[in-house]
Design a protein around this motif. Sequence first.
Motif, PDB file in Angstrom:
ATOM      1  N   GLU A  96      -1.702  -3.059  -3.493  1.00 20.85           N
ATOM      2  CA  GLU A  96      -2.174  -1.674  -3.632  1.00 20.85           C
ATOM      3  C   GLU A  96      -3.694  -1.640  -3.757  1.00 20.85           C
ATOM      4  O   GLU A  96      -4.268  -2.356  -4.574  1.00 20.85           O
ATOM      5  CB  GLU A  96      -1.519  -1.042  -4.858  1.00 20.85           C
ATOM      6  N   GLN A  97      -4.332  -0.794  -2.909  1.00 25.41           N
ATOM      7  CA  GLN A  97      -5.782  -0.641  -3.001  1.00 25.41           C
ATOM      8  C   GLN A  97      -6.198   0.251  -4.163  1.00 25.41           C
ATOM      9  O   GLN A  97      -7.318   0.153  -4.650  1.00 25.41           O
ATOM     10  CB  GLN A  97      -6.332  -0.078  -1.686  1.00 25.41           C
ATOM     11  N   ASN A  98      -5.307   1.131  -4.593  1.00 16.57           N
ATOM     12  CA  ASN A  98      -5.602   1.971  -5.749  1.00 16.57           C
ATOM     13  C   ASN A  98      -5.411   1.102  -6.998  1.00 16.57           C
ATOM     14  O   ASN A  98      -4.358   1.077  -7.620  1.00 16.57           O
ATOM     15  CB  ASN A  98      -4.657   3.181  -5.770  1.00 16.57           C
ATOM     16  N   SER A 102       0.652   3.945  -1.676  1.00 16.08           N
ATOM     17  CA  SER A 102      -0.052   5.215  -1.895  1.00 16.08           C
ATOM     18  C   SER A 102      -0.987   5.585  -0.749  1.00 16.08           C
ATOM     19  O   SER A 102      -1.594   6.657  -0.767  1.00 16.08           O
ATOM     20  CB  SER A 102      -0.863   5.149  -3.198  1.00 16.08           C
ATOM     21  N   TYR A 121     -13.607  -2.393  -8.641  1.00 14.16           N
ATOM     22  CA  TYR A 121     -12.389  -1.775  -8.108  1.00 14.16           C
ATOM     23  C   TYR A 121     -12.041  -0.423  -8.727  1.00 14.16           C
ATOM     24  O   TYR A 121     -11.237   0.304  -8.175  1.00 14.16           O
ATOM     25  CB  TYR A 121     -11.206  -2.731  -8.293  1.00 14.16           C
ATOM     26  N   LEU A 122     -12.614  -0.111  -9.863  1.00  7.78           N
ATOM     27  CA  LEU A 122     -12.250   1.139 -10.518  1.00  7.78           C
ATOM     28  C   LEU A 122     -13.361   2.175 -10.440  1.00  7.78           C
ATOM     29  O   LEU A 122     -13.206   3.292 -10.937  1.00  7.78           O
ATOM     30  CB  LEU A 122     -11.888   0.877 -11.998  1.00  7.78           C
ATOM     31  N   GLU A 124       0.816  -1.224   0.000  1.00  2.39           N
ATOM     32  CA  GLU A 124       0.000   0.000   0.000  1.00  2.39           C
ATOM     33  C   GLU A 124       0.850   1.276   0.000  1.00  2.39           C
ATOM     34  O   GLU A 124       0.709   2.134   0.879  1.00  2.39           O
ATOM     35  CB  GLU A 124      -0.938   0.004   1.216  1.00  2.39           C
ATOM     36  N   LYS A 181      -6.534   1.128 -10.008  1.00  2.80           N
ATOM     37  CA  LYS A 181      -6.257   1.747 -11.308  1.00  2.80           C
ATOM     38  C   LYS A 181      -4.775   2.048 -11.449  1.00  2.80           C
ATOM     39  O   LYS A 181      -4.154   1.765 -12.484  1.00  2.80           O
ATOM     40  CB  LYS A 181      -7.085   3.022 -11.473  1.00  2.80           C
ATOM     41  N   LYS A 182      -4.175   2.623 -10.401  1.00  3.90           N
ATOM     42  CA  LYS A 182      -2.747   2.918 -10.425  1.00  3.90           C
ATOM     43  C   LYS A 182      -1.935   1.629 -10.515  1.00  3.90           C
ATOM     44  O   LYS A 182      -0.957   1.536 -11.273  1.00  3.90           O
ATOM     45  CB  LYS A 182      -2.345   3.704  -9.179  1.00  3.90           C
ATOM     46  N   PRO A 192      -2.577  13.293  -4.018  1.00  2.00           N
ATOM     47  CA  PRO A 192      -2.443  12.845  -5.410  1.00  2.00           C
ATOM     48  C   PRO A 192      -1.070  13.141  -6.017  1.00  2.00           C
ATOM     49  O   PRO A 192      -0.542  12.333  -6.787  1.00  2.00           O
ATOM     50  CB  PRO A 192      -3.550  13.627  -6.135  1.00  2.00           C
ATOM     51  N   VAL A 209       1.251  10.536  -4.670  1.00  2.00           N
ATOM     52  CA  VAL A 209       0.912   9.231  -5.257  1.00  2.00           C
ATOM     53  C   VAL A 209       1.558   9.088  -6.629  1.00  2.00           C
ATOM     54  O   VAL A 209       2.198   8.082  -6.936  1.00  2.00           O
ATOM     55  CB  VAL A 209      -0.623   9.051  -5.360  1.00  2.00           C
ATOM     56  N   ASN A 210       1.430  10.108  -7.463  1.00  2.00           N
ATOM     57  CA  ASN A 210       2.041  10.063  -8.791  1.00  2.00           C
ATOM     58  C   ASN A 210       3.553   9.941  -8.699  1.00  2.00           C
ATOM     59  O   ASN A 210       4.176   9.196  -9.465  1.00  2.00           O
ATOM     60  CB  ASN A 210       1.660  11.316  -9.588  1.00  2.00           C
TER      61      ASN A 210
END
Length: 236
Positions: free
Chosen positions: A193-195, A164, A233-234, A162, A197-198, A169, A172-173
């Motif tokens: 990772e829970q994000n 991020s 998830y997205l 995890e 999409k990333k 934001p 994160v990037n």
Amino acid sequence: MAMLEIEELNVNYGMIRAIRGISFHVEKGEVVALIGANGAGKTTTLHTITGLIPAAGGRILFEGSDITKTPAHRIVSMGMAHVPEGRRVFANLTVLQNLKMGAFTRKDKAEIAGNLEMVFSRFPRLKERQNQLSGTLSGGEQQMLAMGRALMSSPRILLMDEPSMGLSPIFVNEIFDIIAKVKADGTTVLLVEQNAKKALSISDRAYVLETGMIALEGRSSELLENDRIRKAYLGE
């Protein structure tokens, strides 16, 4: 031969089976993502691979060697580093002291010094703040420090939990840009990772964990287009 192979892994918390016979692999040079909801077993999987939680069954193979019952400190010296959830920096130590802690299994002073310069070049903020107490850093800077500390052990595979979480934001990037650079430099990455999409945008392949079992797997580019993934998830 895969760099990391998980075969029919089971993990128990008391009477509860948290991980239920999962199998997956990570090839050298890949970024592989484990995604899923909270409580799916992602962090437990990483903790078991790195020797922090005992396996109840199955095998963990690292570069062909069975490490299922290997102590955590020996796993680090074999070339596997873990960036834990929540960063876990030593708040009362300076940035430089934290980084040096990452090289505690090594004796080669010249290479350690070279690694330190590499970390500072990759994370200029850490160089600027090397004498600052780590507990005074921002969340994003602490995440960079946790990553830099792990890289100080010269790992061949980096397990990230995890990265991020709780970051702005912009940070994160920045963190995901660094993960891409780590891969480009030849380090293999297993990313929790829970994000989603990333995670799917940066990884080569991914596995979806649901209640301790692998529900889906495939190329990340394909999972990004999967209707079930997009809905669950997205947020699409």
